[in-house]
Design a protein around this motif. Structure first.
Motif, mmCIF file in Angstrom:
data_model
loop_
_atom_site.group_PDB
_atom_site.id
_atom_site.type_symbol
_atom_site.label_atom_id
_atom_site.label_comp_id
_atom_site.label_asym_id
_atom_site.label_seq_id
_atom_site.Cartn_x
_atom_site.Cartn_y
_atom_site.Cartn_z
ATOM 1 N N UNK A 154 0.821 -1.209 0.000
ATOM 2 C CA UNK A 154 0.000 0.000 0.000
ATOM 3 C C UNK A 154 0.854 1.258 0.000
ATOM 4 N N UNK A 155 0.265 2.320 -0.516
ATOM 5 C CA UNK A 155 0.803 3.674 -0.390
ATOM 6 C C UNK A 155 -0.389 4.563 -0.059
ATOM 7 N N UNK A 156 -0.369 5.163 1.132
ATOM 8 C CA UNK A 156 -1.507 5.972 1.582
ATOM 9 C C UNK A 156 -1.216 7.459 1.542
ATOM 10 N N UNK A 187 -2.469 5.608 -3.502
ATOM 11 C CA UNK A 187 -3.175 6.865 -3.717
ATOM 12 C C UNK A 187 -2.586 7.559 -4.945
ATOM 13 N N UNK A 188 -3.396 8.370 -5.574
ATOM 14 C CA UNK A 188 -3.013 9.016 -6.828
ATOM 15 C C UNK A 188 -2.162 10.254 -6.529
ATOM 16 N N UNK A 189 -0.907 10.008 -6.183
ATOM 17 C CA UNK A 189 0.042 11.074 -5.888
ATOM 18 C C UNK A 189 1.313 10.831 -6.694
ATOM 19 N N UNK A 190 1.927 11.902 -7.161
ATOM 20 C CA UNK A 190 3.136 11.758 -7.958
ATOM 21 C C UNK A 190 2.914 10.827 -9.134
ATOM 22 N N UNK A 191 3.880 9.946 -9.360
ATOM 23 C CA UNK A 191 3.807 9.004 -10.481
ATOM 24 C C UNK A 191 3.222 7.656 -10.090
ATOM 25 N N UNK A 192 2.632 7.554 -8.889
ATOM 26 C CA UNK A 192 2.157 6.253 -8.410
ATOM 27 C C UNK A 192 1.181 5.601 -9.375
ATOM 28 N N UNK A 193 0.232 6.371 -9.879
ATOM 29 C CA UNK A 193 -0.780 5.812 -10.775
ATOM 30 C C UNK A 193 -0.154 5.282 -12.060
ATOM 31 N N UNK A 200 -6.416 5.038 -5.968
ATOM 32 C CA UNK A 200 -7.577 5.716 -5.373
ATOM 33 C C UNK A 200 -7.196 7.155 -5.039
ATOM 34 N N UNK A 201 -8.186 8.024 -4.826
ATOM 35 C CA UNK A 201 -7.875 9.410 -4.466
ATOM 36 C C UNK A 201 -7.180 9.480 -3.105
ATOM 37 N N UNK A 202 -6.256 10.407 -2.927
ATOM 38 C CA UNK A 202 -5.627 10.565 -1.612
ATOM 39 C C UNK A 202 -6.648 11.015 -0.576
ATOM 40 N N UNK A 203 -6.437 10.599 0.668
ATOM 41 C CA UNK A 203 -7.298 11.024 1.760
ATOM 42 C C UNK A 203 -8.645 10.343 1.815
ATOM 43 N N UNK A 204 -8.875 9.343 0.983
ATOM 44 C CA UNK A 204 -10.156 8.659 0.934
ATOM 45 C C UNK A 204 -9.980 7.241 1.491
ATOM 46 N N UNK A 256 -12.156 5.100 2.677
ATOM 47 C CA UNK A 256 -13.120 4.116 2.166
ATOM 48 C C UNK A 256 -12.666 3.551 0.829
ATOM 49 N N UNK A 257 -12.174 4.434 -0.049
ATOM 50 C CA UNK A 257 -11.720 3.979 -1.366
ATOM 51 C C UNK A 257 -10.491 3.086 -1.245
ATOM 52 N N UNK A 258 -9.583 3.430 -0.337
ATOM 53 C CA UNK A 258 -8.384 2.614 -0.152
ATOM 54 C C UNK A 258 -8.763 1.244 0.401
ATOM 55 N N UNK A 259 -9.675 1.220 1.362
ATOM 56 C CA UNK A 259 -10.135 -0.060 1.916
ATOM 57 C C UNK A 259 -10.811 -0.911 0.845
ATOM 58 N N UNK A 260 -11.594 -0.266 -0.005
ATOM 59 C CA UNK A 260 -12.271 -0.996 -1.082
ATOM 60 C C UNK A 260 -11.249 -1.587 -2.053
ATOM 61 N N UNK A 261 -10.205 -0.835 -2.353
ATOM 62 C CA UNK A 261 -9.154 -1.344 -3.243
ATOM 63 C C UNK A 261 -8.477 -2.555 -2.619
ATOM 64 N N UNK A 262 -8.166 -2.481 -1.331
ATOM 65 C CA UNK A 262 -7.585 -3.632 -0.640
ATOM 66 C C UNK A 262 -8.510 -4.834 -0.713
ATOM 67 N N UNK A 263 -9.790 -4.590 -0.459
ATOM 68 C CA UNK A 263 -10.746 -5.685 -0.460
ATOM 69 C C UNK A 263 -10.859 -6.329 -1.838
#
Length: 215
Positions: free
Chosen positions: A113-115, A139-145, A155-159, A161-168
């Motif tokens: 993960x990258x949060x 999260x969609x920061x720098x060149x991560x995406x 997923x969007x940074x600071x979200x 719920x979205x990060x948890x959904x991606x993990x799931x």
């Protein structure tokens, strides 16, 4: 000309023994699903978002464990420990502080993960995880995406719920499906970010400059 950072594919690679040894070190069964992140403790890395996402995921996948390592990532860190305790997740979090065995820890993960909230450029830990054939949720920061592309989730940074959904989503795949996705991630690093190729690009650039200057 853009020359990306490169990764040592011999140092960061799939390691079948790492899964068992890291879980044994953490006192976990061999079947335990493990999500992890390598990052120093800093607002940029947004560990609070990671913990919030872990709380969301725990509601539907309570058997998943989380491992974090990096400078000041330990139980003496009152802020980090406080977030984890407030979420009621101390029993499934492992804080390892600074480690010298990042390739081993990374190769043991089911999901990397990258949060981060901001400030990233080219997150090396993501390329290292991909080189270990570990799918990433970032999260969609720098060149991560652009690094992860279709081999993981962004997923969007600071979200949380979205990060948890991606993990799931990634953990809900069969082991075979997730393994194939990880193999695609490693293949992407081999094709785009192999340090032997990127160092060769630098060498060629220097040769081209010298040729133009002294011709």
């Amino acid at each position: 000309m853009v020359i990306p950072n490169g990764f040592d594919l011999a140092k960061f690679q799939p390691d079948g023994s790492a899964r068992a040894s890291v879980r044994a070190e953490l006192g976990l069964s061999a079947e335990t699903k493990l999500i992890g992140m390598a990052a120093r403790f800093h607002p940029q890395k947004d560990h609070a978002n990671f913990v919030a996402a872990a709380k969301c995921l725990h509601a539907t996948m309570p058997a998943v464990h989380f491992v974090l390592w990096g400078k000041d990532v330990n139980w003496d860190n009152a802020d980090l420990a406080g977030w984890i305790d407030e979420a009621g997740l101390r029993d499934c979090f492992h804080l390892l502080d600074l480690r010298l065995d990042a390739p081993r820890l990374t190769a043991a993960l089911d999901v990397a993960a990258l949060s981060s909230a901001r400030g990233e450029a080219f997150p090396m830990v993501i390329g290292e995880a991909m080189a270990c054939a570990v799918p990433c949720a970032v999260t969609d920061v720098g060149d991560a995406k652009s690094m992860v592309a279709e081999t993981g989730r962004t997923v969007p940074p600071g979200n949380a719920d979205a990060l948890a959904h991606a993990w799931q989503e990634l953990l809900s795949m069969s082991d075979e499906e997730r393994s194939l996705l990880g193999q695609r991630a490693r293949q992407r690093v081999m094709e785009q970010y192999d340090i032997r190729k990127t160092s060769g690009q630098y060498a060629q650039l220097y040769k081209d400059i010298i040729t133009k200057v002294y011709r």
